[in-house]
Design a protein around this motif. Structure first.
Motif, PDB file in Angstrom:
ATOM      1  N   PHE A 222      -5.793   3.626   1.812  1.00  8.91           N
ATOM      2  CA  PHE A 222      -6.753   2.582   2.192  1.00  8.91           C
ATOM      3  C   PHE A 222      -7.001   1.687   0.982  1.00  8.91           C
ATOM      4  N   VAL A 223      -6.593   0.436   1.108  1.00 14.31           N
ATOM      5  CA  VAL A 223      -6.756  -0.533   0.023  1.00 14.31           C
ATOM      6  C   VAL A 223      -8.033  -1.320   0.248  1.00 14.31           C
ATOM      7  N   PRO A 224      -9.010  -1.228  -0.655  1.00 13.89           N
ATOM      8  CA  PRO A 224     -10.215  -2.052  -0.497  1.00 13.89           C
ATOM      9  C   PRO A 224      -9.907  -3.501  -0.875  1.00 13.89           C
ATOM     10  N   PRO A 225      -9.947  -4.430   0.087  1.00 12.11           N
ATOM     11  CA  PRO A 225      -9.582  -5.815  -0.239  1.00 12.11           C
ATOM     12  C   PRO A 225     -10.675  -6.502  -1.042  1.00 12.11           C
TER      13      PRO A 225
ATOM     14  N   ASP B 172      -5.938  -5.819  -4.175  1.00  9.44           N
ATOM     15  CA  ASP B 172      -6.516  -4.478  -4.307  1.00  9.44           C
ATOM     16  C   ASP B 172      -7.691  -4.542  -5.275  1.00  9.44           C
ATOM     17  N   ASP B 173      -8.886  -4.291  -4.761  1.00  9.97           N
ATOM     18  CA  ASP B 173     -10.088  -4.436  -5.591  1.00  9.97           C
ATOM     19  C   ASP B 173     -10.146  -3.402  -6.709  1.00  9.97           C
ATOM     20  N   ARG B 174      -9.345  -2.363  -6.616  1.00 12.05           N
ATOM     21  CA  ARG B 174      -9.367  -1.321  -7.656  1.00 12.05           C
ATOM     22  C   ARG B 174      -8.667  -1.747  -8.929  1.00 12.05           C
TER      23      ARG B 174
ATOM     24  N   PRO C  28       0.842  -1.201   0.000  1.00  8.84           N
ATOM     25  CA  PRO C  28       0.000   0.000   0.000  1.00  8.84           C
ATOM     26  C   PRO C  28       0.878   1.252   0.000  1.00  8.84           C
ATOM     27  N   GLU C  29       0.498   2.269  -0.745  1.00 13.14           N
ATOM     28  CA  GLU C  29       1.252   3.523  -0.755  1.00 13.14           C
ATOM     29  C   GLU C  29       1.287   4.090   0.666  1.00 13.14           C
ATOM     30  N   THR C  30       2.473   4.399   1.158  1.00 15.03           N
ATOM     31  CA  THR C  30       2.639   4.713   2.583  1.00 15.03           C
ATOM     32  C   THR C  30       3.635   5.843   2.780  1.00 15.03           C
TER      33      THR C  30
ATOM     34  N   ARG D  21      -1.163  -6.805  -2.789  1.00 13.85           N
ATOM     35  CA  ARG D  21      -0.355  -5.886  -1.993  1.00 13.85           C
ATOM     36  C   ARG D  21      -0.035  -6.538  -0.649  1.00 13.85           C
ATOM     37  N   PHE D  22       1.240  -6.787  -0.428  1.00 16.96           N
ATOM     38  CA  PHE D  22       1.699  -7.337   0.847  1.00 16.96           C
ATOM     39  C   PHE D  22       1.823  -6.188   1.833  1.00 16.96           C
TER      40      PHE D  22
END
Length: 296
Positions: free
Chosen positions: A177-180, A250-252, A111-113, A257-258
Motif C-alpha cells: 500500500f503506497v500512501p500517495p 510515494d509519501d514515504r 509498487p512492490e507486488t 511509482r507508476f
C-alpha cells in the motif's frame, strides 16, 4: 462503407466524442459488441476501427465483451483494418500484472507486488511484504476490486471466509500500500505516444477512481518533464495509441511509482473548465491522420 468505425460498450461515456465527430462532419459508424462474428469471413466494418471497450465492462454485465472483443479486433486487423488500441494493447490493458511488468522493464518504479492465481498462495505472498497491503484484481475498473489489509490476521480471515476480491481471469495482485503524497494521483494522458495533458485526482487514493463520484476532485496538473518522458516511454513500449498512465508520489520516500495503464482512460469531464481546451479536437485530428494514411 464508412472510413471510421467505433466499437464501444458504455452507453454514455462516448457522447462527447460522437458530438465532436458530428461537429467536424466526419462520417463514422458506432456500434456495440453484440451479435456474433465469423473467423472465416474477412469483411471489416471500416478501414480504421477505434476500440473503446472498457475493462470495467464486467462491472455492468456478467456477459462482458472483454475477451470476445480481443478476438474480434485481432480478426479485423488480420483482415486489413487499422485498429486503434487493438487486441495487443487490449491484452495489456486487461492485465495489471502485465502492465507492472512492462513498466518495471523500463527501469521505472512500481509498487512492490506479488502475482498469484491461487488463494492458497496469498498468505505466503503477503509474508514477503509489509503491512498495510492491498489485494487487487488483475482486471479491474474505476478502482473496483481492491481491498486493503492492515495486518496478517485480517488477511487470513478474508482468505478463510472467502472474502477476497475475485478477478474475472482468476489472477490477483498482493501489493504494497503506497500512501500517495497529498492524497492524490496523477493521470498523464497520451495520444499517439506523446503527452497530451495531465490531471491530479484527489479524494479516492487508489480506490474507486471514478470521476463521476462526488468525493473525487480533478485539477489540471503540470508533471515534471521526467514523469512526462516516462509516460511516453510506457505508451511507446505498449504501442498505446491513446490512453492514460497513472503515477503517484510515494509519501514515504518521494519516489514516483507508476501503477496503472488505461487504454480506455476517458478524457476529463468538463474539459473547458478543467483544462481550458477540449482534447477531443486533438483526438479527431489523430483519427483524421490515421484514416488518411489508410488510403495512402
Amino acid at each position: 462503407m464508412v472510413d471510421l468505425a467505433i466499437l464501444y460498450e458504455h452507453p454514455q461515456w462516448f457522447a462527447p466524442l460522437f458530438a465532436a465527430l458530428d461537429r467536424r462532419g466526419i462520417d463514422y459508424a458506432a456500434f456495440g459488441p453484440e451479435g456474433n462474428w465469423s473467423p472465416g469471413y474477412g469483411a471489416i466494418p471500416a478501414p480504421v476501427v477505434f476500440n473503446r471497450i472498457a475493462m470495467s465492462s464486467f462491472l455492468r454485465d456478467a456477459e462482458h465483451p472483454i475477451f470476445y472483443a480481443m478476438g474480434l479486433l485481432d480478426h479485423w486487423r488480420r483482415s486489413g483494418a487499422r485498429v486503434i488500441n487493438g487486441a495487443d494493447v487490449m491484452a495489456i490493458d486487461a492485465s495489471k500484472a502485465r502492465q507492472l511488468a512492462l513498466i518495471a522493464s523500463l527501469g521505472l518504479a512500481i509498487p512492490e507486488t506479488r502475482i498469484v492465481h491461487r488463494v492458497a498462495d496469498i498468505e505466503a505472498a503477503a509474508a514477503t511484504l509489509s503491512f498495510p497491503l492491498m489485494v487487487k484484481v488483475n482486471i479491474g475498473g474505476s478502482g473496483a476490486g481492491i481491498v486493503k489489509f492492515d495486518n496478517m490476521a485480517e488477511l487470513r480471515w478474508a482468505v478463510n471466509e472467502g472474502e477476497l476480491p475475485r478477478s474475472v481471469d482468476g489472477v490477483l495482485l498482493v501489493q504494497d500500500f503506497v500512501p500517495p503524497r497529498d492524497g492524490k494521483i496523477t493521470r498523464i494522458e497520451t495520444l499517439d505516444r506523446d503527452y497530451l495533458y495531465a490531471i491530479d485526482i484527489a479524494g479516492g487514493g487508489a480506490f474507486d477512481l471514478c470521476p463521476a463520484d462526488s468525493g473525487i476532485t480533478m485539477t489540471v496538473a503540470e508533471p515534471d518533464q521526467g514523469l512526462i518522458e516516462a509516460a511516453e516511454r510506457i505508451a511507446a513500449e505498449m504501442r498505446l495509441d491513446v490512453g492514460g498512465i497513472e503515477v503517484m508520489i510515494d509519501d514515504r520516500d518521494g519516489t514516483p511509482r507508476f501503477y496503472d495503464i488505461n487504454a480506455l482512460s476517458n478524457f476529463v469531464a468538463n474539459p473547458l473548465d478543467v483544462l481550458g481546451w477540449d482534447p477531443h479536437d486533438k483526438l479527431i485530428d489523430f483519427l483524421d491522420m490515421v484514416t488518411a494514411k489508410s488510403f495512402a
